[in-house]
Design a protein around this motif. Structure first.
Motif, PDB file in Angstrom:
ATOM      1  N   PHE A 123      56.024  95.140  64.170  1.00 41.41           N
ATOM      2  CA  PHE A 123      54.622  95.207  63.751  1.00 41.41           C
ATOM      3  C   PHE A 123      53.903  93.898  64.039  1.00 41.41           C
ATOM      4  N   LEU A 124      54.530  92.781  63.689  1.00 37.83           N
ATOM      5  CA  LEU A 124      53.887  91.483  63.871  1.00 37.83           C
ATOM      6  C   LEU A 124      53.703  91.155  65.347  1.00 37.83           C
ATOM      7  N   GLU A 125      54.658  91.557  66.173  1.00 44.50           N
ATOM      8  CA  GLU A 125      54.496  91.343  67.608  1.00 44.50           C
ATOM      9  C   GLU A 125      53.322  92.163  68.139  1.00 44.50           C
ATOM     10  N   GLU A 126      53.124  93.351  67.580  1.00 43.96           N
ATOM     11  CA  GLU A 126      51.977  94.174  67.970  1.00 43.96           C
ATOM     12  C   GLU A 126      50.654  93.505  67.590  1.00 43.96           C
ATOM     13  N   GLN A 127      50.688  92.666  66.560  1.00 42.06           N
ATOM     14  CA  GLN A 127      49.485  91.942  66.140  1.00 42.06           C
ATOM     15  C   GLN A 127      49.258  90.681  66.963  1.00 42.06           C
ATOM     16  N   GLY A 128      50.122  90.438  67.934  1.00 42.21           N
ATOM     17  CA  GLY A 128      49.959  89.281  68.806  1.00 42.21           C
ATOM     18  C   GLY A 128      50.770  88.058  68.402  1.00 42.21           C
ATOM     19  N   MET A 129      51.610  88.192  67.374  1.00 40.68           N
ATOM     20  CA  MET A 129      52.423  87.056  66.932  1.00 40.68           C
ATOM     21  C   MET A 129      53.564  86.801  67.909  1.00 40.68           C
ATOM     22  N   GLU A 130      53.849  85.529  68.171  1.00 40.31           N
ATOM     23  CA  GLU A 130      55.021  85.136  68.952  1.00 40.31           C
ATOM     24  C   GLU A 130      56.169  84.884  67.970  1.00 40.31           C
ATOM     25  N   ILE A 131      57.281  85.558  68.169  1.00 40.38           N
ATOM     26  CA  ILE A 131      58.409  85.482  67.228  1.00 40.38           C
ATOM     27  C   ILE A 131      59.665  85.140  68.015  1.00 40.38           C
TER      28      ILE A 131
ATOM     29  N   LYS B 157      48.716  89.182  54.868  1.00 39.38           N
ATOM     30  CA  LYS B 157      47.956  89.179  56.130  1.00 39.38           C
ATOM     31  C   LYS B 157      47.856  87.787  56.756  1.00 39.38           C
ATOM     32  N   PHE B 158      48.923  87.012  56.601  1.00 38.71           N
ATOM     33  CA  PHE B 158      48.932  85.694  57.223  1.00 38.71           C
ATOM     34  C   PHE B 158      48.901  85.788  58.745  1.00 38.71           C
ATOM     35  N   TYR B 159      49.305  86.928  59.288  1.00 45.26           N
ATOM     36  CA  TYR B 159      49.273  87.102  60.744  1.00 45.26           C
ATOM     37  C   TYR B 159      47.847  87.056  61.297  1.00 45.26           C
ATOM     38  N   GLU B 160      46.856  87.198  60.426  1.00 42.87           N
ATOM     39  CA  GLU B 160      45.464  87.110  60.875  1.00 42.87           C
ATOM     40  C   GLU B 160      45.036  85.669  61.163  1.00 42.87           C
ATOM     41  N   VAL B 161      45.741  84.705  60.548  1.00 44.93           N
ATOM     42  CA  VAL B 161      45.316  83.303  60.662  1.00 44.93           C
ATOM     43  C   VAL B 161      46.436  82.401  61.179  1.00 44.93           C
ATOM     44  N   THR B 162      47.481  83.003  61.755  1.00 42.29           N
ATOM     45  CA  THR B 162      48.570  82.232  62.357  1.00 42.29           C
ATOM     46  C   THR B 162      48.929  82.862  63.699  1.00 42.29           C
ATOM     47  N   ASN B 163      49.765  82.154  64.472  1.00 45.81           N
ATOM     48  CA  ASN B 163      50.071  82.616  65.828  1.00 45.81           C
ATOM     49  C   ASN B 163      51.554  82.765  66.134  1.00 45.81           C
ATOM     50  N   GLN B 164      52.410  82.148  65.345  1.00 49.04           N
ATOM     51  CA  GLN B 164      53.831  82.275  65.653  1.00 49.04           C
ATOM     52  C   GLN B 164      54.687  82.255  64.394  1.00 49.04           C
ATOM     53  N   ILE B 165      55.863  82.860  64.528  1.00 48.70           N
ATOM     54  CA  ILE B 165      56.876  82.834  63.474  1.00 48.70           C
ATOM     55  C   ILE B 165      58.178  82.359  64.092  1.00 48.70           C
ATOM     56  N   ILE B 166      58.722  81.286  63.529  1.00 49.25           N
ATOM     57  CA  ILE B 166      60.011  80.770  63.971  1.00 49.25           C
ATOM     58  C   ILE B 166      61.059  81.300  63.003  1.00 49.25           C
ATOM     59  N   LEU B 167      62.017  82.053  63.531  1.00 48.16           N
ATOM     60  CA  LEU B 167      63.020  82.696  62.688  1.00 48.16           C
ATOM     61  C   LEU B 167      64.094  81.687  62.284  1.00 48.16           C
ATOM     62  N   THR B 168      63.682  80.751  61.440  1.00 50.61           N
ATOM     63  CA  THR B 168      64.604  79.724  60.945  1.00 50.61           C
ATOM     64  C   THR B 168      65.607  80.282  59.946  1.00 50.61           C
TER      65      THR B 168
END
Length: 336
Positions: free
Chosen positions: A290-298, A227-238
């Motif tokens: 799913f993560l984009e639905e949680q508000g994450m920028e990917i 559940k790191f998506y609860e305390v972070t805002n973006q994922i960089i697809l490195t």
């Protein structure tokens, strides 16, 4: 490192006596060979499921496939030694474990060596792998049958994309990135351009929440499970590490099979690896949604810039000292 193997010696004696090589089809049907697989993974792990649902049925005519999970019969990291001693038939082995016996295998644990799942397969089936496979078989008694895709590690940050957009390694300068604590992991964090911080996994969620660290790196399933998506805002697809396992088998057990049975075992391993690969890739796609639905920028950065920097730093480091000359170039040539 050449080891005397009790089971290996016994199998050779049987073959010489004609007990195995001369066995009739009826004898095989009445007395199937035992293929025990030891893994530290769970029963629901995609690798375990693929081996159970695909590999097991394909070899069922002449072999009893018997998996054990969660390190119940051999602890994690001891499976290859058990195979080499003739105490185990199969395992799902990592390149890190093989590197403990043969340091040159560490090339397959380095950042940006594998580009994606298809590249992994191309590398494993290329002539450049022949020397690696031969050494594992001749000196450890382990035959590497196929390669299994585990997933890609990505960078996950507290900052929003508006606050920090990561395109190249230079954009990670000063970013306090939690990485596992070993020297190899800390080196990879630095190569990515960040300031790596060693920290126990259990502490990461709280550290992200409080701002003690700016980010962490893991495959997407871990981001969701923890559940790191609860305390972070973006994922960089490195995709800085495309992780793998090998389906490994006792070489003498394999060599004692008839040619037809060997063909079946190889086909079963490849089919299981392919099934697991497709499952994992599908899961990654679903998790992005799913993560984009949680508000994450990917988003994806300049992968070529990351790859060039990371590989250059590895080649200048002690980690590359055992890599066979020219192999990295051959691996890169098989990619995009």
């Amino acid at each position: 490192m050449i080891v005397n193997f009790t089971r290996r010696t016994a199998l050779k004696a049987f073959v010489a006596a004609g007990v195995l090589a001369g066995a009739t089809a009826g004898a095989w049907a009445a007395d199937k060979i035992q293929l025990r697989l030891a893994t530290s993974g769970s029963e629901t792990d995609q690798r375990s499921v693929a081996m159970r649902d695909v590999f097991g049925p394909m070899v069922a005519e002449f072999a009893d496939y018997s998996p054990s999970y969660n390190g119940t019969i051999f602890a994690q990291g001891t499976e290859l030694d058990a195979i080499s001693r003739g105490n185990l038939e199969m395992s799902i082995a990592s390149a890190q474990e093989l590197a403990q016996f043969f340091p040159e295998f560490s090339i397959f644990t380095a950042g940006y060596v594998h580009q994606d799942a298809d590249h992994q397969v191309a590398v494993f089936n290329a002539p450049l792998m022949d020397a690696f496979k031969k050494k594992a078989e001749e000196e450890l008694g382990v035959k590497l049958l196929s390669v299994m895709y585990l997933g890609r590690r990505q960078v996950n940050l507290r900052q929003s994309k508006d606050e920090l957009e990561v395109k190249t390694p230079a954009d990670l300068a000063g970013v306090n990135l939690r990485m596992p604590g070993t020297d190899a992991w800390q080196f990879l964090g630095k190569a990515l351009g960040a300031s790596p911080t060693p920290m126990a996994f259990a502490e990461v969620y709280t550290a992200l929440s409080s701002g003690a660290v700016d980010g962490q790196d893991n495959p997407l399933p871990t981001v969701v499970d923890a559940k790191f998506y609860e305390v972070t805002n973006q994922i960089i697809l490195t995709s800085h590490l495309v992780d793998l396992n090998y389906i490994a088998m006792n070489a003498e057990v394999f060599n004692a099979l008839t040619p037809e049975q060997q063909t079946t075992v190889q086909a079963a391993a490849d089919a299981a690896a392919d099934a697991g690969r497709k499952t994992q890739l599908q899961k990654e796609q679903e998790l992005v949604a799913f993560l984009e639905e949680q508000g994450m920028e990917i988003y994806e950065p300049d992968l070529e810039a990351f790859r060039n920097q990371v590989q250059s730093m590895y080649l200048e480091s002690e980690f590359a000292a055992t890599w066979p000359e020219g192999v990295l170039e051959q691996i890169n040539a098989l990619g995009k």
